[in-house]
Design an enzyme around this catalytic site. Structure first.
Site, PDB file in Angstrom:
ATOM      1  CG  ASP A 121      36.311  43.157  43.654  1.00 18.06           C
ATOM      2  OD1 ASP A 121      37.535  43.333  43.815  1.00 18.06           O
ATOM      3  OD2 ASP A 121      35.823  42.431  42.773  1.00 18.06           O
ATOM      4  CG  ASP A 176      41.235  44.352  41.324  1.00 17.75           C
ATOM      5  OD1 ASP A 176      40.687  43.505  40.617  1.00 17.75           O
ATOM      6  OD2 ASP A 176      41.844  45.336  40.869  1.00 17.75           O
ATOM      7  CD  GLU A 209      42.918  39.762  39.992  1.00 21.50           C
ATOM      8  OE1 GLU A 209      42.593  39.469  38.842  1.00 21.50           O
ATOM      9  OE2 GLU A 209      43.036  40.934  40.369  1.00 21.50           O
ATOM     10  CG  HIS A 262      35.146  39.807  36.812  1.00 24.16           C
ATOM     11  ND1 HIS A 262      35.798  39.134  37.826  1.00 24.16           N
ATOM     12  CD2 HIS A 262      35.775  40.979  36.674  1.00 24.16           C
ATOM     13  CE1 HIS A 262      36.777  39.899  38.293  1.00 24.16           C
ATOM     14  NE2 HIS A 262      36.790  41.019  37.617  1.00 24.16           N
ATOM     15  CG  ASP A 263      39.158  39.768  35.222  1.00 26.99           C
ATOM     16  OD1 ASP A 263      38.441  40.702  34.827  1.00 26.99           O
ATOM     17  OD2 ASP A 263      39.864  39.818  36.247  1.00 26.99           O
TER      18      ASP A 263
HETATM   19  O1  TEU Z   1      42.305  42.002  37.246  1.00 26.30           O
HETATM   20  C1  TEU Z   1      43.702  42.134  37.393  1.00 26.30           C
HETATM   21  C2  TEU Z   1      44.544  41.436  36.426  1.00 26.30           C
HETATM   22  O2  TEU Z   1      45.534  40.892  36.827  1.00 26.30           O
HETATM   23  C3  TEU Z   1      44.343  41.581  34.943  1.00 26.30           C
HETATM   24  O3  TEU Z   1      45.508  41.187  34.302  1.00 26.30           O
HETATM   25  C4  TEU Z   1      43.259  40.767  34.475  1.00 26.30           C
HETATM   26  O4  TEU Z   1      43.763  39.482  34.187  1.00 26.30           O
HETATM   27  C5  TEU Z   1      42.615  41.416  33.280  1.00 26.30           C
HETATM   28  O5  TEU Z   1      41.573  40.610  32.927  1.00 26.30           O
HETATM   29  C6  TEU Z   1      43.495  41.701  32.095  1.00 26.30           C
HETATM   30  O6  TEU Z   1      42.732  41.870  30.931  1.00 26.30           O
HETATM   31  C7  TEU Z   1      41.555  42.793  38.122  1.00 26.30           C
HETATM   32  C8  TEU Z   1      40.078  42.682  37.855  1.00 26.30           C
HETATM   33  O7  TEU Z   1      39.653  41.374  38.101  1.00 26.30           O
HETATM   34  C9  TEU Z   1      39.797  43.153  36.475  1.00 26.30           C
HETATM   35  O8  TEU Z   1      38.436  43.016  36.141  1.00 26.30           O
HETATM   36  C10 TEU Z   1      40.199  44.601  36.392  1.00 26.30           C
HETATM   37  O9  TEU Z   1      40.096  45.041  35.068  1.00 26.30           O
HETATM   38  C11 TEU Z   1      41.632  44.819  36.883  1.00 26.30           C
HETATM   39  O10 TEU Z   1      41.915  44.152  38.092  1.00 26.30           O
HETATM   40  C12 TEU Z   1      41.860  46.277  37.156  1.00 26.30           C
HETATM   41  O11 TEU Z   1      41.186  46.668  38.308  1.00 26.30           O
END
Ligand code: TEU
Ligand code: CA
Length: 553
Positions: A98, A201, A258, A321-322
């Site tokens: 990542d 990310d 992403e 994971h989000d």
């Molecule tokens: O997520 C980025 C992101 O765009 C966020 O809006 C995401 O949807 C998040 O879940 C909002 O609550 C990435 C990672 O996948 C996430 O786990 C991290 O928290 C974030 O970047 C910050 O590094």
């Protein structure tokens, strides 16, 4: 289309903290991934994406990196990772790390040095502004986790720094060429180690619309969503092209971005041949925030694929994971069964692009149903979601119930290996609660059951990889079929073979007339076999939540 080594791959996302713990500290580790490599090989996985395992205070579970060149001791050591890369290679599995470079941790030495001397070299690695108490902030953007993006710079009452995520995640200033060079250096260091590539990310966030200015207030907090700013920010492509040129392209790495908020005309630049990235995730269904319906789901994913047709490869997911668990999000609770879970799997898995499986998805892991208290959960995003609900007038009970539906912790509870204590994840006490459903949903009960969800995923992967059909599933033309027929999701993939993927996304049976006769059934979630009269007809009756993959005459 120029063929690339990664086009036919199947990927698997591991959230290391919750995958498998080998030393009893309650935290999954790299050795745990190594121990499970044969399991993943058996499933048919080619690429593993590891969520971050670098040194980190874990304020945002590793998405806040304090040392890009080392592994957090809770996950293991660099030697462990080298072993994972080598053991992966032996099995034909590539490791994708990542890459989190929109921000670092406030405990990274760059930020510590910036605090020591905000006007010095490292101060310019961040967005630091002068500030007088009571004066307006440079802009009214709302951080993704709630509250303003501005925070006092530690040790300096007259300065503030920008963080679009958590306050422990200061944004890196990509406008500074010295910072960019440092980022390229660390990327190449990892690629030289032999990793297959990166998942990248929050990469759209690296370009800010400058100078800072206010956008339309869109909440009671008097702040404005970052999305409003991102719509106006142009020029991210220049950064991304330089990034790709200095790093990924030299290594022929696999990269998956992403990416949110990209504009239509930018797509070829992002994922076209020689694009910034190999692929990017399709979040079109995840982004729907209203209650999900089969029609919304169909429109979202079909449009996403039509949009990139002839341009490049999306990476397909039902969860990560989000997000809450895909099966809990996309299927009504009362119809959540092995059959409907397999249907969802079949729909997304055979679309053009790369299928990604998120850990536990292959055994049908579901959301939590309830927790006693907010403190049973862990994610740094939770308190803002909960407080916002209270602010909107929900009771504490309602606020907690809402949180359970949406919290990222749903995807982060430990992997359910078996029905022993703690689901076989750890011999110690798990860092986050195990989902109580592990007694009935676990790998051990599925691995030898030919009807299990696990074995259905395995069958999907072997179908994709079957030499007779592989080129059709990888390069075949994608065409939605009868999109106007309600609660039907059907599409064809036509290449060397002509295949149809058909799903009856509802609790009642429905009849479908086909464009031609069926030659044979390739896969079914209800063990369907067609007798001669059905094979001679172009009309089929689909059972509730049936998924049918067929080769057409
Ligand atoms: O997520 C980025 C992101 O765009 C966020 O809006 C995401 O949807 C998040 O879940 C909002 O609550 C990435 C990672 O996948 C996430 O786990 C991290 O928290 C974030 O970047 C910050 O590094
Ligand atoms: Ca451990």
């Amino acid at each position: 289309m120029e063929k690339k080594w990664w086009h036919n791959k199947v990927a698997y996302q591991i959230y290391p903290k919750s995958f498998y713990d080998t030393n009893g500290d309650g935290i999954g580790d790299i050795n745990g991934v190594i121990e499970k490599l044969d399991y993943l090989k058996d499933l048919g996985i080619d690429i593993i994406w590891l969520s971050p395992i670098y040194c980190s205070p874990l304020a945002d579970q590793g998405y806040d990196i304090s040392d890009y060149y080392d592994i957090d001791p809770r996950f293991g050591t660099l030697a462990d990772l080298d072993r994972l890369i080598a053991e992966g290679k032996k099995r034909g599995i590539g490791i994708v790390m990542d890459l989190v470079v929109n921000h670092c941790s406030d405990e990274h030495e760059w930020f510590k040095k910036a605090c020591e001397d905000p006007d010095g070299e490292y101060g310019k690695f961040f967005y630091i502004e002068d500030y007088k108490d009571g004066a307006p902030l440079p802009c009214n953007w709302r951080s993704y986790f709630g509250g303003s993006v501005w925070e006092k710079l530690p040790g300096h009452d007259d300065k503030i720094y920008l963080h679009v995520f958590h306050k422990k995640q200061p944004d890196l200033n990509w406008e500074n060429p010295k910072l960019r060079k440092e980022v390229y250096k660390l990327i190449n260091w990892w690629l030289d180690k032999g990793i297959a590539g990166f998942r990248i990310d929050a990469i759209i966030n690296i370009k800010k619309k400058l100078p800072f200015s206010d956008y339309l207030v869109d909440g009671d907090d008097g702040l404005s969503s970052i999305d409003n700013m991102l719509k106006e920010a142009t020029g991210v492509g220049e950064f991304l092209n330089e990034l790709a040129e200095e790093t990924f392209r030299k290594h022929d790495a696999f990269t998956v971005g992403e990416v949110f908020n990209e504009k239509d005309d930018e797509l070829p630049l992002f994922i076209g041949s020689n694009g910034y990235f190999s692929s990017m995730f399709d979040f079109s269904a995840e982004l729907i925030r209203t209650e999900m319906t089969p029609e919304l789901y169909k429109n979202a994913i079909f449009k996403a694929h039509e949009r990139v047709d002839g341009i490049g490869f999306l990476s397909n997911i039902i969860e990560n994971h989000d997000e809450p668990r895909g099966v809990s999000r996309f299927i009504p609770k009362e119809y959540l069964t092995d059959t409907s879970k397999k249907m969802l799997a079949g729909i997304y898995f055979l679309l053009p692009g790369l299928p990604f499986i998120y850990q536990g998805q292959e055994i049908g892991m579901e959301n939590l149903d309830e927790v006693k208290d907010l403190s049973d959960l862990n994610d740094c995003a939770n308190s803002n979601i909960y407080e916002t609900s209270l602010h909107e007038g929900k009771s504490e009970k309602e606020a907690l119930a809402h949180l359970i539906n949406v919290t990222r912790d749903n995807a982060r509870t430990p992997f359910q290996w078996d029905d022993s204590e703690n689901a076989g994840f750890t011999a110690g006490s798990p860092w986050l609660m195990v989902n109580p459903k592990y007694k009935s949903i676990n790998l051990a009960s599925q691995i030898n059951d030919s009807d299990s969800i696990f074995n259905f995923y395995k069958a999907l992967i072997s179908l994709r990889k079957n030499p007779e059909y592989e080129s059709t599933f990888v390069y075949g033309k994608f065409t939605p079929y009868k999109t106007e027929q309600k609660n039907l999701l059907a599409y064809s993939r036509v290449g060397e073979k002509s295949v149809m993927v058909i799903a009856n996304y509802q609790k009642d049976a429905q009849t479908l007339s086909l464009p031609s006769k069926i030659k044979k059934v390739l896969l079914s979630n209800i063990s369907k076999t067609l007798d001669n009269s059905s094979l001679n007809s172009t009309e089929i009756v689909l059972s509730p939540y049936e998924l049918l993959v067929v080769e057409m005459v």
